[in-house]
Design a protein around this motif. Structure first.
Motif, PDB file in Angstrom:
ATOM      1  N   ALA A  60      -0.077  -8.163  -9.315  1.00 36.16           N
ATOM      2  CA  ALA A  60      -0.865  -9.361  -9.014  1.00 36.16           C
ATOM      3  C   ALA A  60      -2.113  -9.047  -8.207  1.00 36.16           C
ATOM      4  CB  ALA A  60      -0.011 -10.383  -8.269  1.00 36.16           C
ATOM      5  N   SER A  61      -2.108  -7.953  -7.453  1.00 35.98           N
ATOM      6  CA  SER A  61      -3.280  -7.608  -6.642  1.00 35.98           C
ATOM      7  C   SER A  61      -4.094  -6.475  -7.258  1.00 35.98           C
ATOM      8  CB  SER A  61      -2.845  -7.223  -5.221  1.00 35.98           C
ATOM      9  OG  SER A  61      -2.075  -6.026  -5.227  1.00 35.98           O
ATOM     10  N   HIS A  62      -3.803  -6.134  -8.497  1.00 38.14           N
ATOM     11  CA  HIS A  62      -4.525  -5.053  -9.166  1.00 38.14           C
ATOM     12  C   HIS A  62      -5.995  -5.422  -9.333  1.00 38.14           C
ATOM     13  CE1 HIS A  62      -5.684  -2.246 -12.407  1.00 38.14           C
ATOM     14  NE2 HIS A  62      -4.699  -1.478 -11.947  1.00 38.14           N
ATOM     15  N   GLU A  63      -6.859  -4.445  -9.147  1.00 46.35           N
ATOM     16  CA  GLU A  63      -8.303  -4.697  -9.206  1.00 46.35           C
ATOM     17  C   GLU A  63      -8.730  -5.263 -10.556  1.00 46.35           C
ATOM     18  OE1 GLU A  63     -12.468  -2.345  -8.116  1.00 46.35           O
ATOM     19  OE2 GLU A  63     -10.662  -1.199  -8.610  1.00 46.35           O
ATOM     20  N   GLN A  64      -8.140  -4.757 -11.635  1.00 51.54           N
ATOM     21  CA  GLN A  64      -8.544  -5.187 -12.976  1.00 51.54           C
ATOM     22  C   GLN A  64      -7.645  -6.279 -13.546  1.00 51.54           C
ATOM     23  OE1 GLN A  64      -8.685  -1.969 -15.810  1.00 51.54           O
ATOM     24  NE2 GLN A  64      -9.102  -3.314 -17.557  1.00 51.54           N
ATOM     25  N   PHE A  65      -6.339  -6.161 -13.301  1.00 57.92           N
ATOM     26  CA  PHE A  65      -5.387  -7.058 -13.956  1.00 57.92           C
ATOM     27  C   PHE A  65      -4.783  -8.110 -13.013  1.00 57.92           C
ATOM     28  CE2 PHE A  65      -5.223  -3.014 -16.336  1.00 57.92           C
ATOM     29  CZ  PHE A  65      -5.594  -3.479 -17.592  1.00 57.92           C
ATOM     30  N   GLY A  66      -5.298  -8.209 -11.808  1.00 60.39           N
ATOM     31  CA  GLY A  66      -4.716  -9.108 -10.825  1.00 60.39           C
ATOM     32  C   GLY A  66      -4.777 -10.571 -11.230  1.00 60.39           C
ATOM     33  N   TYR A  67      -3.927 -11.386 -10.576  1.00 61.11           N
ATOM     34  CA  TYR A  67      -3.858 -12.813 -10.890  1.00 61.11           C
ATOM     35  C   TYR A  67      -3.315 -13.569  -9.683  1.00 61.11           C
ATOM     36  CZ  TYR A  67       0.950 -11.242 -11.782  1.00 61.11           C
ATOM     37  OH  TYR A  67       2.188 -10.674 -11.674  1.00 61.11           O
ATOM     38  N   SER A  68      -3.588 -14.854  -9.635  1.00 62.22           N
ATOM     39  CA  SER A  68      -3.069 -15.721  -8.583  1.00 62.22           C
ATOM     40  C   SER A  68      -1.618 -16.081  -8.878  1.00 62.22           C
ATOM     41  CB  SER A  68      -3.904 -16.999  -8.487  1.00 62.22           C
ATOM     42  OG  SER A  68      -3.276 -17.966  -7.672  1.00 62.22           O
ATOM     43  N   VAL A  69      -0.838 -16.375  -7.841  1.00 63.75           N
ATOM     44  CA  VAL A  69       0.554 -16.786  -8.037  1.00 63.75           C
ATOM     45  C   VAL A  69       0.677 -18.287  -8.259  1.00 63.75           C
ATOM     46  CG1 VAL A  69       1.308 -14.882  -6.559  1.00 63.75           C
ATOM     47  CG2 VAL A  69       1.082 -17.172  -5.574  1.00 63.75           C
ATOM     48  N   ARG A  70      -0.434 -18.989  -8.322  1.00 61.40           N
ATOM     49  CA  ARG A  70      -0.406 -20.447  -8.433  1.00 61.40           C
ATOM     50  C   ARG A  70       0.291 -20.929  -9.708  1.00 61.40           C
ATOM     51  NH1 ARG A  70      -1.596 -23.238  -3.696  1.00 61.40           N
ATOM     52  NH2 ARG A  70      -2.929 -21.861  -2.462  1.00 61.40           N
ATOM     53  N   PHE A  71       0.340 -20.100 -10.743  1.00 65.37           N
ATOM     54  CA  PHE A  71       1.017 -20.516 -11.969  1.00 65.37           C
ATOM     55  C   PHE A  71       2.516 -20.734 -11.732  1.00 65.37           C
ATOM     56  CE2 PHE A  71       1.889 -16.051 -11.908  1.00 65.37           C
ATOM     57  CZ  PHE A  71       3.111 -15.903 -12.537  1.00 65.37           C
ATOM     58  N   ALA A  72       3.053 -20.131 -10.667  1.00 70.69           N
ATOM     59  CA  ALA A  72       4.470 -20.283 -10.314  1.00 70.69           C
ATOM     60  C   ALA A  72       4.632 -21.196  -9.091  1.00 70.69           C
ATOM     61  CB  ALA A  72       5.096 -18.918 -10.045  1.00 70.69           C
ATOM     62  N   GLU A  73       3.671 -22.075  -8.876  1.00 69.65           N
ATOM     63  CA  GLU A  73       3.696 -22.928  -7.681  1.00 69.65           C
ATOM     64  C   GLU A  73       4.958 -23.775  -7.605  1.00 69.65           C
ATOM     65  OE1 GLU A  73       0.803 -26.138  -5.352  1.00 69.65           O
ATOM     66  OE2 GLU A  73       0.154 -25.207  -7.223  1.00 69.65           O
ATOM     67  N   LYS A  74       5.393 -24.347  -8.721  1.00 73.26           N
ATOM     68  CA  LYS A  74       6.591 -25.196  -8.727  1.00 73.26           C
ATOM     69  C   LYS A  74       7.801 -24.420  -8.228  1.00 73.26           C
ATOM     70  CE  LYS A  74       9.608 -27.753 -11.907  1.00 73.26           C
ATOM     71  NZ  LYS A  74      10.758 -26.795 -11.834  1.00 73.26           N
ATOM     72  N   GLU A  75       8.009 -23.236  -8.778  1.00 72.06           N
ATOM     73  CA  GLU A  75       9.188 -22.437  -8.413  1.00 72.06           C
ATOM     74  C   GLU A  75       9.108 -21.961  -6.965  1.00 72.06           C
ATOM     75  OE1 GLU A  75       8.794 -22.755 -12.668  1.00 72.06           O
ATOM     76  OE2 GLU A  75       7.358 -22.094 -11.147  1.00 72.06           O
ATOM     77  N   LEU A  76       7.932 -21.518  -6.537  1.00 73.00           N
ATOM     78  CA  LEU A  76       7.770 -21.046  -5.159  1.00 73.00           C
ATOM     79  C   LEU A  76       7.938 -22.187  -4.169  1.00 73.00           C
ATOM     80  CD1 LEU A  76       4.783 -18.552  -5.515  1.00 73.00           C
ATOM     81  CD2 LEU A  76       7.188 -17.989  -5.124  1.00 73.00           C
ATOM     82  N   LYS A  77       7.389 -23.356  -4.508  1.00 74.11           N
ATOM     83  CA  LYS A  77       7.503 -24.491  -3.592  1.00 74.11           C
ATOM     84  C   LYS A  77       8.954 -24.955  -3.477  1.00 74.11           C
ATOM     85  CE  LYS A  77       5.384 -28.916  -2.404  1.00 74.11           C
ATOM     86  NZ  LYS A  77       6.667 -29.530  -2.027  1.00 74.11           N
TER      87      LYS A  77
END
Length: 245
Positions: free
Chosen positions: A73-90
């Protein structure tokens, strides 16, 4: 109140295929794409709640979430936000708060704020932001900290401390407010870390096994009043690591 907990893997639930550290190799990521990494990450996020429910049933209210929960998720090229899993994390965060569970994270050893290599520092900042986002999306309070090590000495510990201070102060406040330092078993013991912790008001996680391997000049108990005062002044509950192997 003393709470005991464990790190990352519930060996009972793992046999039921419930765990939060599904991951993949970089080569697989390049082949299958970021959406595949997110697919694994979503399974990890969904399994966090049943782990916390099991913990509650067994009187365990302290848990360290795996740093592999969101692979690359923190990769310079392939990184992404975790917001897509907001429901599960919340959902997991709401459960943790309802039953007073403490959730923490321990970003990997490649996070080195004191590195003389600016690229390493940039990667560290990005990874710390990722870990902070997990806790923020879960809605966790200040007791949910990010535990890191000082890192290498690079032939001059004093200069390493100076780089750490400079780079630490470059971090956004929401990350700085989560960071705590842990004594390690090779380079920096409690006695060496304490001055920078006092100066920058960074709480210290005392690791008793690490101190056994890489001891300070005094017993741990003699450092605890100063260490605990930092935690208290910051309004955060102290955290310690204990193991015998």
């Amino acid at each position: 109140m003393v709470r005991f907990g464990y790190a990352c893997i519930n060996t009972v639930l793992r046999e039921q295929n419930i765990f939060t550290n599904r991951t993949l190799r970089l080569a697989t990521l390049k082949e299958k794409g970021v959406e595949y990494a997110k697919e694994l990450a979503l399974k990890n996020a969904k399994d966090l709640l049943p782990i916390l429910q099991w913990n509650e049933q067994h009187g365990i209210r302290f848990f360290r979430v795996s740093s592999e929960a969101f692979p690359f998720a923190s990769h310079e090229q392939f990184g992404y936000s975790v917001r897509f899993a907001e429901k599960e994390l919340k959902e997991a965060g709401d459960f943790a708060k309802k039953f007073s569970h403490r959730i923490t994270l321990h970003p990997g050893q490649f996070n080195v704020i004191c590195s003389p290599n600016e690229k390493v520092v940039e990667n560290t900042f990005r990874d710390l932001q990722h870990h902070t986002e997990i806790l923020e999306v879960m809605g966790m309070g200040p007791d949910s900290v990010l535990v890191i090590h000082m890192g290498g000495a690079y032939g001059d510990k004093q200069k390493s401390f100076e780089r750490f201070e400079t780079n630490f102060l470059r971090l956004p406040a929401n990350i700085r407010n989560r960071l705590v330092l842990e004594n390690d078993e090779v380079v920096y013991n409690i006695e060496e870390l304490l001055p920078i912790c006092v100066k920058l008001s960074i709480p210290m996680v005392v690791d008793w096994h690490h101190d056994y391997i890489n001891p300070s000049s005094k017993p741990i108990q003699e450092y605890l009043p100063v260490i605990n005062k930092i935690w208290s002044d910051r309004g955060i509950k102290p955290k310690q690591h204990y193991s015998e192997s």
